[in-house]
Design a protein around this motif. Structure first.
Motif, mmCIF file in Angstrom:
data_model
loop_
_atom_site.group_PDB
_atom_site.id
_atom_site.type_symbol
_atom_site.label_atom_id
_atom_site.label_comp_id
_atom_site.label_asym_id
_atom_site.label_seq_id
_atom_site.Cartn_x
_atom_site.Cartn_y
_atom_site.Cartn_z
ATOM 1 N N ARG A 288 -4.425 17.784 -16.055
ATOM 2 C CA ARG A 288 -4.391 16.955 -14.581
ATOM 3 C C ARG A 288 -2.905 17.071 -13.869
ATOM 4 N NH1 ARG A 288 -5.524 12.590 -16.497
ATOM 5 N NH2 ARG A 288 -8.011 12.558 -16.037
ATOM 6 N N GLU A 292 -2.089 18.579 -10.558
ATOM 7 C CA GLU A 292 -1.420 17.804 -9.278
ATOM 8 C C GLU A 292 -0.075 18.648 -9.105
ATOM 9 O OE1 GLU A 292 -0.808 14.113 -11.357
ATOM 10 O OE2 GLU A 292 -2.967 13.330 -10.908
ATOM 11 N N VAL A 319 -3.391 13.100 -0.631
ATOM 12 C CA VAL A 319 -3.683 11.679 -1.394
ATOM 13 C C VAL A 319 -4.888 11.130 -1.217
ATOM 14 C CG1 VAL A 319 -2.404 9.504 -1.681
ATOM 15 C CG2 VAL A 319 -1.160 11.308 -1.376
ATOM 16 N N ARG A 322 -7.487 13.162 -3.400
ATOM 17 C CA ARG A 322 -7.153 12.890 -4.623
ATOM 18 C C ARG A 322 -7.561 11.591 -5.066
ATOM 19 N NH1 ARG A 322 -6.274 11.481 -8.993
ATOM 20 N NH2 ARG A 322 -4.985 12.358 -10.686
ATOM 21 N N LEU A 323 -7.266 10.484 -4.432
ATOM 22 C CA LEU A 323 -7.464 9.037 -5.124
ATOM 23 C C LEU A 323 -8.759 8.460 -4.428
ATOM 24 C CD1 LEU A 323 -4.678 9.516 -6.003
ATOM 25 C CD2 LEU A 323 -4.137 6.987 -5.528
ATOM 26 N N ARG A 390 -10.718 -2.004 -6.037
ATOM 27 C CA ARG A 390 -10.333 -0.487 -6.707
ATOM 28 C C ARG A 390 -8.950 -0.688 -7.693
ATOM 29 N NH1 ARG A 390 -10.228 4.846 -5.280
ATOM 30 N NH2 ARG A 390 -9.512 6.080 -7.232
ATOM 31 N N PHE A 392 -6.188 1.601 -10.174
ATOM 32 C CA PHE A 392 -5.766 3.001 -10.434
ATOM 33 C C PHE A 392 -5.369 3.117 -11.463
ATOM 34 C CE2 PHE A 392 -5.937 1.928 -5.755
ATOM 35 C CZ PHE A 392 -6.591 3.071 -5.075
ATOM 36 N N GLU A 395 -1.936 7.871 -14.111
ATOM 37 C CA GLU A 395 -1.749 9.288 -13.545
ATOM 38 C C GLU A 395 -1.962 8.991 -11.918
ATOM 39 O OE1 GLU A 395 -5.702 9.056 -15.731
ATOM 40 O OE2 GLU A 395 -3.619 8.365 -16.080
ATOM 41 N N ASP A 396 -2.648 8.289 -11.303
ATOM 42 C CA ASP A 396 -2.924 8.150 -10.101
ATOM 43 C C ASP A 396 -1.587 7.748 -9.315
ATOM 44 O OD1 ASP A 396 -5.541 9.085 -10.559
ATOM 45 O OD2 ASP A 396 -6.431 7.035 -10.611
ATOM 46 N N PHE A 399 1.006 10.412 -9.380
ATOM 47 C CA PHE A 399 0.457 11.534 -8.558
ATOM 48 C C PHE A 399 1.255 10.868 -6.985
ATOM 49 C CE2 PHE A 399 -1.923 13.202 -5.137
ATOM 50 C CZ PHE A 399 -1.972 14.547 -5.473
#
Length: 849
Positions: A288, A292, A319, A322-323, A390, A392, A395-396, A399
């Motif tokens: 990951r 990234e 972004v 990715r999220l 939500r 996160f 790692e999110d 990022f």
């Protein structure tokens, strides 16, 4: 399946193997016994023997059919084996007694259960069986008679030795088994506690073993995987052929994708069947991060190509993808620090970018956010909005932070480039555009079609060097900054004010209706220095001269040409004392003439075109010459003999005045030293020649080369030359005095005429400027000035020379005042060699007559 269950299953399988081996031996030996009983003649109790052997066969068959798992899988396994072997030993003992005792061939069967026990049983069971067998063997020997005992000693000894060997073998087997089990337990613990996942797959493709880390990696319990097809859980990890390591994508129980490295090796299981050992290393985090980094690297590569708004848009889209966010934006902090402006983003309503503003408190509603910039220089925020519930992973968030850091680097790079470009295009002292910036703008305007006029106004401060020399460079710098600020206030909105360097400024004015508009702007510029400048607690007045150059709609002119024209007009304004002047064609011809003069003057020294003329300096009492002043002339091949006024300005501008002045010094010393008269010689020294730093050395060289006595040489300097750098002037004058030459202050009365300078610089003589001498016979004020100079010089012990005497009335006034020496057309014009020789010779003859 746990380690204990596996061990129990293995022990059960081993026990069943021993049972099957025992039954096979039973069938073999019992069958052999039946054959023996039937075929041996005279065998006692033959029917009984046959019945015994047949009974053994039946018992073996029954044992083979029994469900012995409950016995073999529990602690009753060893007692069962002991009982089974003991029953065989009893049967063998009975048959041996029936067949004649220890001498019977059947007695040799005692070895079979003992050896079998050593191979199959635990050590304690082996000891029980062996001991029981020896006891029965001895009992058989006793029961068959004393005669048989003797014959049984040796077989008993062999049986005892065999028993000992079987016990030792059982010990060895037990030790090896314990070591093997310990080793297996050790490796099992290593596998269970390792970070890597480990499993084995049998020949049928089913999972036969799996450790806890692999099961946890896939989101299952180990029992969920055992016996299940490996392909369901380890798709891609099963090699098509051979062994090796491959990168695979595995699927977690919750649907997530895992990245792993699967290493495979082939082996055989306990049953001898081929199996596959698979070791799985989870590289999801590393993969990951790599992915990234690739995304951020690609974004970073584009950062060098894109402007900041485009880069911000790309970053927002990355972004968001990715999220899985609905909206991502780059918020730029306003100068007041109280609100943010949405400068770029993805997923926002149309028109929001560049318009929507958020108060500082409103950004807290973002699902994720990361700062762009540093604590010392904050730029803004990278924010993302999504579903309210939500959450996160770390790692999110990492990022998002990485993308924000990349944007920070891009912002810093853009700001650094802007600073460098600003520095390259602006003056560091005043922060005005510099020459390069001005020329770029002027080139761009000249390249465009224009319906109106464009003007370049060049201005140069008057006597700025005097400010620096008298008040210091700090005051001079402050004056330039203050003037820059005022110029910016008086120009129009679209005009460009630039500093070319030193005390020169230029204003670029597009969109003018004509020349009159340019002069109106020049008047506005001149108003910038009408009021004094308040600097360092004092008021300073400044003035400047402005040159105007115009480019009309149909005129093709380069930027450099317009700048040259404005420069020529500015010098014309400075020469005439006007505030400004506009360039016209006559100035062009004058500029070309000046350029031509400069070019020809460079060759004049090499071609020997320079000449010296001498004007006598006359003693007013005797009327005889006491010295001469050397004056420069240029014998131009086309324009004739030129006076200094025609070319000295060009010599000063180009710096040629220094080598020309050196030539004058050497040539005058050489010529005067060759005369047979002891006349004094004075030579003019320019300010630039004085500042060159070689004057004293040049004087010494000229005196040495010519042989002229030092006291006969005088150097004429102006006040301006001395006050440009008083400290350096004093040093040079000290060197000249050490060389023995005299120093005269030329044009006295036109400058500061300070007594302090006369005392400080230790002057030998003053020369009264011709402007005062011209009116000495008819102007009361000028007569008073000249008389004051004469009296002052007399009081200070200085010699006085009056310049420009052309009338007898002027000479009479000078004599009346007590003047001692004079020069001018009344006595003689400057004459070159040999005319000066004839003049001096005539004076000599008149004196002798």
């Amino acid at each position: 399946m746990g380690p204990h269950a596996e061990r129990a299953a293995r022990q059960l399988a081993m026990a069943w193997a021993h049972v099957r081996l025992g039954v096979a031996l039973t069938f073999f030996l019992a069958g052999g016994g039946v054959v023996y009983a039937v075929l041996t003649d005279g065998a006692p109790h033959r029917p009984t023997l046959v019945a015994s052997f047949v009974s053994a066969l039946v018992i073996g068959a029954i044992v083979r059919k029994l469900r012995l798992d409950p016995v073999l899988a529990t602690r009753w396994r060893e007692p069962f084996f002991i009982a089974w072997s003991s029953s065989y030993l009893v049967l063998i003992a009975v048959m041996s007694v029936l067949d004649g005792g220890v001498s019977s061939p059947l007695a040799s069967l005692f070895f079979v259960p003992i050896v079998f026990a050593a191979l199959a049983y635990e050590r304690a069971s082996v000891a029980v069986v062996c001991g029981f067998g020896l006891a029965l063997y001895g009992l058989v020997a006793v029961l068959t008679g004393l005669d048989e005992v003797g014959r049984a000693i040796y077989p008993a000894f062999v049986l005892a030795a065999t028993t000992v060997m079987c016990l030792r073998f059982a010990d060895t087997q037990a030790s090896q088994r314990d070591e093997l089990e310990a080793s297996e337990e050790r490796y099992r613990r290593i596998i269970e506690t390792a970070n890597e996942g480990v499993c084995t797959v049998d020949a049928g493709g089913n999972v036969s073993f799996v450790n806890g880390p692999l099961a946890a990696m896939l989101g299952h319990a180990p029992g969920d995987l055992l016996g299940r097809p490996a392909e369901r859980f380890l798709a891609g990890a099963l090699p098509e052929a051979g062994e090796g390591a491959v990168d695979v994508e595995l699927r977690h129980r919750d649907g997530r994708t895992l990245w792993a490295i699967a290493s495979t090796a082939r082996l055989r299981d306990a049953g001898g069947d081929e199996a596959l050992l698979i070791m799985v290393t989870d590289i999801t985090d590393r993969k990951r991060v790599e992915l990234e980094r690739e995304v951020i690297a690609r974004l970073g590569e584009r950062a060098a190509e894109l402007e900041l708004p485009e880069l911000f848009d790309d970053a927002a889209r990355v972004v968001a993808a990715r999220l899985g966010l609905e909206r991502v934006g780059v918020l730029e902090l306003a100068p007041d620090g109280r609100e943010y402006l949405l400068s770029a983003g993805a997923g926002w309503p149309a028109g929001a970018v560049g318009q929507q503003r958020l108060a500082a408190g409103e950004t807290a509603s973002a699902a994720v956010s990361a700062a762009i910039g540093t604590a010392q220089h904050p730029f803004g925020l990278l924010v993302g909005h999504g579903a309210a519930d939500r959450s996160f992973a770390e790692e999110d968030l990492a990022f998002v932070t990485s993308v924000a850091q990349l944007l920070t680097t891009a912002v810093e790079r853009a700001e650094a480039q802007a600073r460098l470009r600003h520095q390259a295009l602006h003056d560091p002292l005043t922060d005005l555009p510099n020459r390069r910036c001005f020329l770029e703008r002027l080139h761009a305007l000249l390249a465009e079609p224009r319906p109106d006029h464009l003007a370049v106004l060049l201005l140069d401060l008057d006597d700025f060097k005097l400010v620096n020399d008298s008040l210091g460079h700090e005051i001079g710098d402050e004056l330039l900054r203050a003037l820059s600020a005022r110029l910016g206030q008086v120009v129009r909105g679209g005009d460009l004010v630039a500093r070319l360097g030193g005390d020169e400024f230029v204003v670029l004015c597009p969109g003018l209706s004509g020349p009159d508009s340019a002069e109106v702007l020049a008047a506005r510029l001149a108003s910038a220095w009408e009021r004094p400048f308040a600097i360092a607690g004092r008021e300073l007045f400044a003035g400047a001269s402005i040159g105007i150059a115009l480019a009309g709609p149909r005129r093709q002119a380069s930027a450099e040409q317009l700048l040259r024209e404005a420069d020529a007009a500015m010098y014309r304004a400075k020469e005439r004392g006007y505030g400004w002047a506009t360039y016209h064609d006559d100035l062009q011809s004058q500029a070309l003439e000046s350029l031509r003069t400069e070019n020809e003057l460079r060759l004049a020294l090499e071609r020997g075109e320079l000449r010296l003329a001498y004007q006598p300096i006359v003693d007013l009492e005797s009327g005889r010459p006491t010295g001469v002043e050397a004056l420069l002339r240029w014998a131009h091949p086309e324009r004739g003999l030129l006076a200094p006024a025609d070319f000295l300005a060009a010599a000063e501008r180009t710096g040629l005045i220094v080598p020309i002045g050196r030539w004058c010094l050497h040539e005058a010393c050489r010529q005067v030293a060759g005369w047979d008269r002891e006349l004094e010689l004075t030579v003019n020294v320019s300010a630039r020649q004085f500042a060159a730093g070689t004057l004293a050395a040049d004087v010494r060289a000229a005196l040495a080369a010519s042989g002229l006595a030092p006291e006969r040489l005088g150097l004429e300097l102006t006040e301006h030359t001395l006050i440009e750098d008083p400290g350096e002037a004093q040093r040079v004058l000290s060197e000249l005095r050490a060389a023995g030459v005299r120093v005269l202050l030329d044009d006295f009365g036109t400058g500061y005429s300070s007594l302090g300078y006369l005392r400080r610089f230790n002057i030998d003589a003053v020369k009264i400027d011709r402007t005062f001498v011209a009116g000495v016979h008819e102007d009361v004020e000028q007569r008073a000035i000249v008389e004051a100079i004469v009296k002052m010089a007399e009081a200070l012990g200085l010699d006085v020379v009056a310049e420009g005497v052309e009338l007898e009335a002027q000479l009479s006034e000078l004599r009346r005042m007590g003047g001692t020496r004079a020069q001018g057309f009344l006595f003689s014009r400057p004459l070159t060699v040999p005319d000066i020789d004839r003049l001096l010779a005539g004076w000599d003859r008149a004196a002798q007559a």
